[in-house]
Design an enzyme around this catalytic site. Structure first.
Site, mmCIF file in Angstrom:
data_model
loop_
_atom_site.group_PDB
_atom_site.id
_atom_site.type_symbol
_atom_site.label_atom_id
_atom_site.label_comp_id
_atom_site.label_asym_id
_atom_site.label_seq_id
_atom_site.Cartn_x
_atom_site.Cartn_y
_atom_site.Cartn_z
ATOM 1 N N SER A 262 0.999 -1.370 0.013
ATOM 2 C CA SER A 262 0.704 0.102 0.040
ATOM 3 C C SER A 262 0.877 1.319 -0.290
ATOM 4 C CB SER A 262 -1.113 0.354 1.451
ATOM 5 O OG SER A 262 -0.017 0.600 2.428
ATOM 6 N N LYS A 263 0.598 2.664 -0.410
ATOM 7 C CA LYS A 263 0.835 3.719 -0.354
ATOM 8 C C LYS A 263 1.872 3.793 0.449
ATOM 9 C CE LYS A 263 -1.488 8.112 0.359
ATOM 10 N NZ LYS A 263 -2.711 9.412 -0.159
#
Ligand code: GLU
Length: 509
Positions: A262-263
């Site tokens: 994920s970011k």
């Protein structure tokens, strides 16, 4: 049949590195089959649009060199390629579905939907707007013609929903996963057109894939569940015969191998998970591979092997080789771990194999920003000389600045520990010898220094590091003789003279 694939991002923020992999696989597949790679901007969700995101997507593709054959700006025979410019098309097709009884108008208010949801949850289930309950809702299937006409003439807002028939098996073939099937009783009557006149992703995506003559849909695994509705839409429109072949790519997993990358992993681990940095006022900066000193070719090579494997031992592959070898069948089903060390390894390989000109093109700006003046020919020689020690192009400046400017900080401690009268004498003799040399090249320099050290009987370690520190500031670096050659005779003599004074002043007596 000529292959046509599309990369269809929504401009809702920075494009995650997984998106670049999707674009790459589409590109490789298109080129492998001499087909077309199309960029389509899916911007129909007005609430999620982010300023600058479309440019970010285009700049990212440009940076890695995946240039679309058709797309916004470039144009093409199936344009426009930005969905917000195709609203009349979607409306026409949605109306046709209503006309043919495959879709219907739904007048339910947000409150009514909310209350149906709450009721279902209270009874321990989940609310699904479907064949099982649609006749108890406010829609064109549940009301008589008069009521319907009235609602329309009053201008009551409505959505258009797909009429999913009960008790059907919805199946399709996925080139990566094989046969996939869903039970229609678990599928809701998806909204196709929103009350604001914009289509939903599902409707616009299917209409565009059809009108743009897309032959293969290659996209992330997260779209697999939506495909059931997509198949139903193809059927509703009567387009099954030309339906594209689906391939749902495996997930990219966190470096730990647990869960989806994920970011936030980027922030937490201090690694880039975006192609380019994304900086916005008041928002945290997202780090990009470009800014982290990565070569675009290395990023592509790394991403190509994140989920796909040609079945050979070869790891370094040019884009041409990737195109040659790429096939959907060799894409794996299970997630691939985002191994940043591997990305660094690729980058190191690409840097070693790059020409000095190419590397200068990438790193030269940093030298200019740092205010260094340099001769370009010398810069290219220095880059060639150090590149095998570099893993990202940001290292060039700190690693080579001393070739172009005097040094101001010195790792003196280890030198002073060994510094004595004899080292000072030999050091001083070496300065004299170097300044008298006619031919100032690495191998002559090597002979002069080695002979003098041998003649004096002093240990190599008593003088050699002292020369390096005086010239470069540090005790480590590439071959010293070539370093001396590249710094240049006059500058070397001047730095060594200053070095001698510095050691003498600071010596431990
Ligand atoms: N707009 C979707 C996305 O943002 C496209 C998914 C698809 O390729 O169908 O990923």
């Amino acid at each position: 049949m000529s292959v046509r694939v599309r990369f269809a991002p929504s401009p809702t923020g920075a494009l995650h590195i997984g998106g670049v992999r999707t674009a790459l696989y589409n590109y490789l597949f298109a080129k492998r089959h001499h087909g077309k790679f199309i960029l389509r901007i899916e911007d129909t969700d007005q609430n999620r649009l982010v300023d600058g995101a479309e440019d970010y997507i285009k700049n990212s593709l440009k940076w890695v060199g995946l240039m679309p054959d058709e797309g916004p700006e470039i144009g093409g025979e199936c344009g426009p390629y930005r969905q917000s410019e195709r609203l009349d098309i979607y409306k026409k097709y949605a109306d046709a579905l209503v006309e043919s009884g495959k879709a219907y108008l739904a007048f339910d208010t947000q409150e009514a939907l909310e209350s149906a949801r709450t009721k279902a949850e209270a009874a321990g289930g989940a609310f699904l707007y479907s064949a099982a309950n649609r006749l108890s809702m406010r829609n064109s299937l549940a009301m008589d013609k008069d009521t319907l006409d009235k609602e329309i003439s009053y201008g009551t807002p409505y959505t258009i929903r797909l009429k999913v028939e009960a008790d059907q098996e919805v199946s399709f073939f996925d080139a990566i996963r094989g046969d996939v099937s869903f039970q229609s009783n678990g599928l809701d009557d998806k909204v196709l057109m929103k009350a604001d006149g914009f289509p939903t992703y599902h409707l616009a995506n299917i209409i565009d894939d059809h009108l743009m003559k897309i032959t293969h849909v290659i996209r992330g695994e997260e779209w697999l569940p939506s495909t059931a509705h997509h198949i139903l839409l193809y059927k509703a429109f009567g387009w099954e015969d030309t339906m594209p072949l689906f391939s749902h790519l495996p997930l990219i997993l966190k470096p730990s191998g647990k869960g989806k990358l994920s970011k936030r992993d980027g922030d937490k681990l201090g690694i880039p998970v975006f192609p380019l940095s994304w900086e916005r006022d008041g928002e945290e900066t997202l780090n990009g591979f470009r800014e982290a000193g990565f070569m675009p070719g290395a990023v592509l090579n790394f991403l190509a092997l994140l989920g796909w494997n040609p079945g050979t031992e070869q790891e370094i592959m040019t884009l041409e080789e990737l195109i040659d070898l790429f096939s959907l069948e060799k894409i794996g089903k299970s997630g691939s771990r985002f191994d940043f060390d591997k990305a660094k390894w690729f980058n190191h390989q690409y840097i070693m194999n790059a020409s000095a000109e190419e590397l200068f093109y990438m790193a030269g700006g940093e030298f200019v920003k740092a205010g260094l003046s340099f001769d370009e020919h010398k810069m290219l020689q220095v880059i060639d000389f150090v590149k095998e020690r570099v893993t990202n192009t940001n290292e060039f400046l700190p690693m080579t600045h001393y070739f172009f400017e005097e040094v101001s900080e010195f790792e003196m401690e280890p030198i002073l520990k060994k510094w004595n009268l004899q080292s000072a004498e030999v050091f001083s003799t070496i300065i004299g010898l170097l300044s008298a040399m006619q031919q100032f090249d690495a191998s002559s320099i090597e002979s002069v220094i080695k002979e003098e050290i041998a003649r004096s009987g002093i240990s190599f370690g008593a003088v050699f590091p002292a020369l390096r520190v005086a010239l470069t500031g540090g005790t480590k670096g590439p071959d010293l003789f070539r370093t001396i050659e590249l710094i240049g005779q006059e500058e070397v003599v001047s730095r060594l003279e200053k070095g001698l004074q510095m050691y003498e002043l600071n010596k431990i007596s």
